[in-house]
Write a protein that holds these residues in place. Structure first.
Motif, PDB file in Angstrom:
ATOM      1  N   ARG A   3       0.832  -1.205   0.000  1.00 49.79           N
ATOM      2  CA  ARG A   3       0.000   0.000   0.000  1.00 49.79           C
ATOM      3  C   ARG A   3       0.864   1.251   0.000  1.00 49.79           C
ATOM      4  N   LYS A   4       0.240   2.321  -0.401  1.00 51.35           N
ATOM      5  CA  LYS A   4       0.903   3.618  -0.419  1.00 51.35           C
ATOM      6  C   LYS A   4       1.357   3.983   0.994  1.00 51.35           C
ATOM      7  N   GLY A   5       2.605   4.462   1.103  1.00 55.94           N
ATOM      8  CA  GLY A   5       3.171   4.834   2.394  1.00 55.94           C
ATOM      9  C   GLY A   5       3.918   3.720   3.092  1.00 55.94           C
ATOM     10  N   GLN A   6       3.821   2.498   2.583  1.00 53.04           N
ATOM     11  CA  GLN A   6       4.481   1.345   3.196  1.00 53.04           C
ATOM     12  C   GLN A   6       5.965   1.326   2.831  1.00 53.04           C
ATOM     13  N   THR A   7       6.794   0.866   3.757  1.00 54.60           N
ATOM     14  CA  THR A   7       8.229   0.707   3.509  1.00 54.60           C
ATOM     15  C   THR A   7       8.468  -0.670   2.905  1.00 54.60           C
ATOM     16  N   VAL A   8       9.202  -0.708   1.808  1.00 48.96           N
ATOM     17  CA  VAL A   8       9.510  -1.968   1.125  1.00 48.96           C
ATOM     18  C   VAL A   8      11.011  -2.023   0.853  1.00 48.96           C
ATOM     19  N   TYR A   9      11.458  -3.195   0.428  1.00 46.68           N
ATOM     20  CA  TYR A   9      12.869  -3.431   0.116  1.00 46.68           C
ATOM     21  C   TYR A   9      12.960  -4.025  -1.281  1.00 46.68           C
ATOM     22  N   LYS A  15      22.377  -7.489  -5.913  1.00 46.73           N
ATOM     23  CA  LYS A  15      23.260  -7.812  -4.795  1.00 46.73           C
ATOM     24  C   LYS A  15      23.124  -6.879  -3.601  1.00 46.73           C
ATOM     25  N   ASN A  16      22.590  -5.684  -3.773  1.00 44.27           N
ATOM     26  CA  ASN A  16      22.443  -4.742  -2.669  1.00 44.27           C
ATOM     27  C   ASN A  16      20.975  -4.589  -2.303  1.00 44.27           C
ATOM     28  N   VAL A  17      20.669  -4.664  -1.013  1.00 37.98           N
ATOM     29  CA  VAL A  17      19.302  -4.481  -0.546  1.00 37.98           C
ATOM     30  C   VAL A  17      19.087  -2.991  -0.280  1.00 37.98           C
ATOM     31  N   MET A  18      18.036  -2.435  -0.900  1.00 33.97           N
ATOM     32  CA  MET A  18      17.715  -1.017  -0.749  1.00 33.97           C
ATOM     33  C   MET A  18      16.345  -0.868  -0.092  1.00 33.97           C
ATOM     34  N   GLN A  19      16.210   0.149   0.734  1.00 36.75           N
ATOM     35  CA  GLN A  19      14.949   0.448   1.394  1.00 36.75           C
ATOM     36  C   GLN A  19      14.299   1.642   0.707  1.00 36.75           C
ATOM     37  N   ALA A  20      12.971   1.593   0.580  1.00 36.16           N
ATOM     38  CA  ALA A  20      12.243   2.695  -0.059  1.00 36.16           C
ATOM     39  C   ALA A  20      10.822   2.750   0.492  1.00 36.16           C
ATOM     40  N   ARG A  21      10.152   3.860   0.213  1.00 34.03           N
ATOM     41  CA  ARG A  21       8.758   4.043   0.629  1.00 34.03           C
ATOM     42  C   ARG A  21       7.906   4.201  -0.618  1.00 34.03           C
ATOM     43  N   ILE A  22       6.757   3.530  -0.629  1.00 38.60           N
ATOM     44  CA  ILE A  22       5.842   3.594  -1.769  1.00 38.60           C
ATOM     45  C   ILE A  22       5.114   4.934  -1.742  1.00 38.60           C
TER      46      ILE A  22
END
Length: 89
Positions: A3-9, A15-22
């Motif tokens: 959902r919108k506003g959720q933090t995902v990876y 090879k690199n794990v990145m964090q982002a927000r929808i």
């Protein structure tokens, strides 16, 4: 699923794990806002709910396995082929 506003990876360069927000969802694509201020659009199949799930998805490098143990120790042996028994005409 997300959902919108959720933090995902997600994986960057596999090879690199990145964090982002929808920040938006449209047509099966998710628009993500990265921590450094950048953004990216990805399909749902490339997103992970937890960092652990993303780390599990990192592909291990392919390492060929050889039955000849000398190859692993650096000692290569070249096998001699048997001489022909007769010359073809």
């Amino acid at each position: 699923m997300f959902r919108k506003g959720q933090t995902v990876y997600f994986l960057q360069s596999k090879k690199n794990v990145m964090q982002a927000r929808i920040i938006a969802v449209s047509g099966g694509f998710y628009t993500l806002k990265l921590a450094d201020g950048g953004g990216i659009r990805l399909r749902e199949s490339r997103l992970y709910a937890t960092e652990e799930d993303a780390k599990k998805a990192i592909q291990k490098p392919y390492v060929p396995v050889f039955r000849n143990e000398q190859f692993l120790t650096g000692e290569l042996r070249f096998w001699k082929l048997p001489k022909r028994l007769s010359n073809p005409i």
